[in-house]
Design an enzyme around this catalytic site. Structure first.
Site, PDB file in Angstrom:
ATOM      1  N   GLU A  81      33.710   7.535  11.392  1.00 44.44           N
ATOM      2  CA  GLU A  81      34.422   7.694  10.334  1.00 44.44           C
ATOM      3  C   GLU A  81      33.971   6.044   9.938  1.00 44.44           C
ATOM      4  O   GLU A  81      35.130   6.212  10.438  1.00 44.44           O
ATOM      5  CB  GLU A  81      34.646   8.899   9.386  1.00 44.44           C
ATOM      6  N   HIS A 109      30.325  13.383   2.844  1.00 43.42           N
ATOM      7  CA  HIS A 109      31.396  13.625   1.350  1.00 43.42           C
ATOM      8  C   HIS A 109      30.939  12.532   0.424  1.00 43.42           C
ATOM      9  O   HIS A 109      31.255  11.356   0.554  1.00 43.42           O
ATOM     10  CB  HIS A 109      32.436  14.187   2.033  1.00 43.42           C
ATOM     11  N   ARG A 128      31.983  17.982  -0.562  1.00 35.68           N
ATOM     12  CA  ARG A 128      31.660  18.022   0.731  1.00 35.68           C
ATOM     13  C   ARG A 128      30.422  18.501   1.379  1.00 35.68           C
ATOM     14  O   ARG A 128      29.620  18.206   3.358  1.00 35.68           O
ATOM     15  CB  ARG A 128      32.349  18.960   1.123  1.00 35.68           C
ATOM     16  N   GLU A 144      29.475  10.153   8.432  1.00 35.44           N
ATOM     17  CA  GLU A 144      29.962   9.859   9.592  1.00 35.44           C
ATOM     18  C   GLU A 144      28.761  10.203  10.216  1.00 35.44           C
ATOM     19  O   GLU A 144      27.298  10.146  10.061  1.00 35.44           O
ATOM     20  CB  GLU A 144      30.142  11.328  10.278  1.00 35.44           C
ATOM     21  N   GLU A 198      31.070   9.543   2.494  1.00 39.92           N
ATOM     22  CA  GLU A 198      31.751   9.099   3.722  1.00 39.92           C
ATOM     23  C   GLU A 198      31.109   9.856   4.869  1.00 39.92           C
ATOM     24  O   GLU A 198      31.000  10.521   5.305  1.00 39.92           O
ATOM     25  CB  GLU A 198      32.777  10.458   3.395  1.00 39.92           C
ATOM     26  N   GLU A 236      35.352  15.966  -4.456  1.00 38.86           N
ATOM     27  CA  GLU A 236      34.490  15.612  -3.170  1.00 38.86           C
ATOM     28  C   GLU A 236      33.668  17.128  -3.552  1.00 38.86           C
ATOM     29  O   GLU A 236      34.183  18.172  -3.054  1.00 38.86           O
ATOM     30  CB  GLU A 236      35.983  15.806  -2.886  1.00 38.86           C
ATOM     31  N   ARG A 238      40.466  22.593   2.206  1.00 38.05           N
ATOM     32  CA  ARG A 238      39.472  22.556   2.331  1.00 38.05           C
ATOM     33  C   ARG A 238      37.872  23.536   3.659  1.00 38.05           C
ATOM     34  O   ARG A 238      36.940  22.741   3.648  1.00 38.05           O
ATOM     35  CB  ARG A 238      39.168  21.689   3.905  1.00 38.05           C
ATOM     36  N   ASP A 256       0.806  -1.205   0.254  1.00 35.09           N
ATOM     37  CA  ASP A 256      -0.073   0.178   0.228  1.00 35.09           C
ATOM     38  C   ASP A 256       0.800   1.597   0.310  1.00 35.09           C
ATOM     39  O   ASP A 256       1.348   1.320   1.168  1.00 35.09           O
ATOM     40  CB  ASP A 256      -0.897  -0.498   1.158  1.00 35.09           C
ATOM     41  N   GLU A 315      36.418  10.628  14.312  1.00 35.94           N
ATOM     42  CA  GLU A 315      36.038  11.878  13.789  1.00 35.94           C
ATOM     43  C   GLU A 315      36.693  12.448  14.531  1.00 35.94           C
ATOM     44  O   GLU A 315      37.158  13.079  15.721  1.00 35.94           O
ATOM     45  CB  GLU A 315      35.096  11.895  13.131  1.00 35.94           C
TER      46      GLU A 315
END
Length: 442
Positions: free
Chosen positions: A194, A243, A333, A132, A130, A331, A314, A52, A187
């Protein structure tokens, strides 16, 4: 691994499988399943199991509720943590009674985006996620508390990292289920972890994210812990991201690699990034889908708040990892683990493809720490911010033709309605912070 119907029936009998969970994902990313006894497995393998759809968030109205579960045979796996009367799992696509794919099925939406890529000559999209998560202690009734199980930091070892044994058992369980684990570690924040698994094609990667969440929560509970993928469960520490490393391939050739380029990035890679950046604000409601998501996307906690890119920094939203050749990748992020992985990958792919189709120009990289730049400096550099809250993100989303096309009218409309309810519930609630600030002051 590839399976036939006969393989699955044979394995189920030999391994004493008694129940099979036919798993799928609703529009908000929540895993759902219909559990059937072994006797019904042949019927399920013939795509004849119905459910359903009106009971599932974002699916259909009650007068058009019949849906069919089409199992993907290659997702067959037996849960290792059930010793007797064993339980197996098959991930399903959702179909309508007329035999057509249901347009609101998140897995189907990702497949449509991949078809678009294939039409442009890109045979596959590889994704390395990745996700976490935090581990909290549970109380004597098994309910989660806010008590962390460790005070560890980035890459810490036991005894500081008391979640190490739990994390190790998660890794072993995942490997038993066919995952190739590349690394696991503590982490930055206390209680935060992670586990990285090898990249896969986009649909398999999204399937693995969903399976990963089930395994992490199950094994954590066996250790007296509660695992949460909430983006920002604690004030004052880093939140949890997801990420997403991604690249496009033409056959066995990485379309993002160009040896002649200074950064070894192809024109397609640069245009793909330009597309991601152009549509980043419109995608945010999908990649960062909760009220809580925007508590993570603030300066000071390593989360990317700004739409920029770099190969050596970063703080921007997009980073280019150092690996080259077949491993050349982008990547992204800002996504967090609350995102529906099928929808998040679909909109990122469509945004990147739009950049390639329109030959968008990638702006220069931002190699400075954006967090220490002033608003004026960011304005001069042309660096926009991601939305500040869910409401802003939803307005960006519904105003985007690309997101509307990527999700389809059905999914976009239902997703917006559900998230608008969530936002209104949040904004009309009186929170403890407000009482602490104002109750005695006014």
């Amino acid at each position: 691994m590839s399976y036939t119907k006969e393989d699955i029936l044979k394995i189920a009998k030999e391994e004493n499988v008694r129940f099979i969970r036919l798993q799928f994902t609703d529009l908000l990313g929540t895993i759902k399943n219909v559990e059937i006894p072994l006797s019904q497995l042949p019927k399920a393998l013939d795509n004849k199991m119905m459910f359903d759809g009106s009971s599932i968030e974002g699916y259909v109205r009650i007068e058009e509720s019949d849906m069919y579960l089409y199992p993907d045979l290659n997702t067959w796996v037996i849960f290792p943590w059930v010793a007797e009367d064993r339980v197996a799992r098959l991930i399903c696509d959702i179909y309508l009674p007329n035999g057509q794919p249901f347009p609101g099925d998140p897995r189907g939406i990702l497949k449509r985006a991949l078809k678009e890529a294939d039409n442009m000559g890109y045979s596959s999209m590889n994704v390395g996620p990745e996700p976490e998560f935090f581990l909290f202690r549970t109380d004597d009734k098994g309910n989660p508390t806010l008590e962390l199980n460790d005070q560890g930091g980035y890459f810490d070892l036991a005894p500081t990292d008391l979640g190490e044994n739990c994390r190790r058992q998660i890794v072993l369980t995942l490997e038993e289920m066919g995952f190739e684990i590349e690394a696991s570690h503590h982490e930055v924040a206390p209680g935060q972890h992670e586990i990285d698994f090898k990249y896969a094609d986009a649909v398999k990667a999204a399937d693995q994210i969903q399976t990963f969440k089930v395994v992490v929560k199950t094994i954590a509970r066996q250790h007296g812990l509660h695992a949460t993928f909430m983006p920002k469960p604690l004030f004052g520490v880093n939140g949890s991201g997801m990420h997403c490393h991604q690249s496009l391939f033409t056959g066995s050739t990485n379309a993002f690699y160009d040896e002649a380029d200074r950064l070894c990035l192809s024109q397609a890679a640069r245009q793909y990034m330009a597309g991601i950046m152009r549509h980043a604000r419109a995608m945010a409601a999908i990649t960062n889908p909760t009220v809580n998501s925007y508590k993570r996307l603030v300066p000071g906690y390593e989360a990317p708040c700004y739409v920029a890119w770099s190969a050596s920094n970063r703080s921007p939203m997009i980073r280019i990892p150092a690996s080259r050749g077949l491993s050349t990748r982008v990547e992204v992020r800002n996504p967090d683990p609350a995102a529906n992985p099928y929808l998040a990958l679909a909109v990122m792919l469509r945004a990147g493809l739009d950049g390639i189709q329109k030959k968008l120009q990638l702006p220069p990289p931002t190699d400075r720490n954006i967090y220490v730049m002033s608003d004026e400096e960011r304005l001069i550099e042309g660096i926009p911010s991601l939305p500040a809250d869910l409401h802003e993100a939803l307005l960006e989303m519904v105003g985007s033709d690309l997101i509307r096309d990527a999700l389809g009218e059905h999914a976009l409309t239902h997703f917006y309605e559900l998230k608008e309810i969530e936002w209104n519930m949040y904004r009309t609630q009186v929170h403890a912070w407000e009482r602490d600030q104002y109750l005695t002051l006014y």
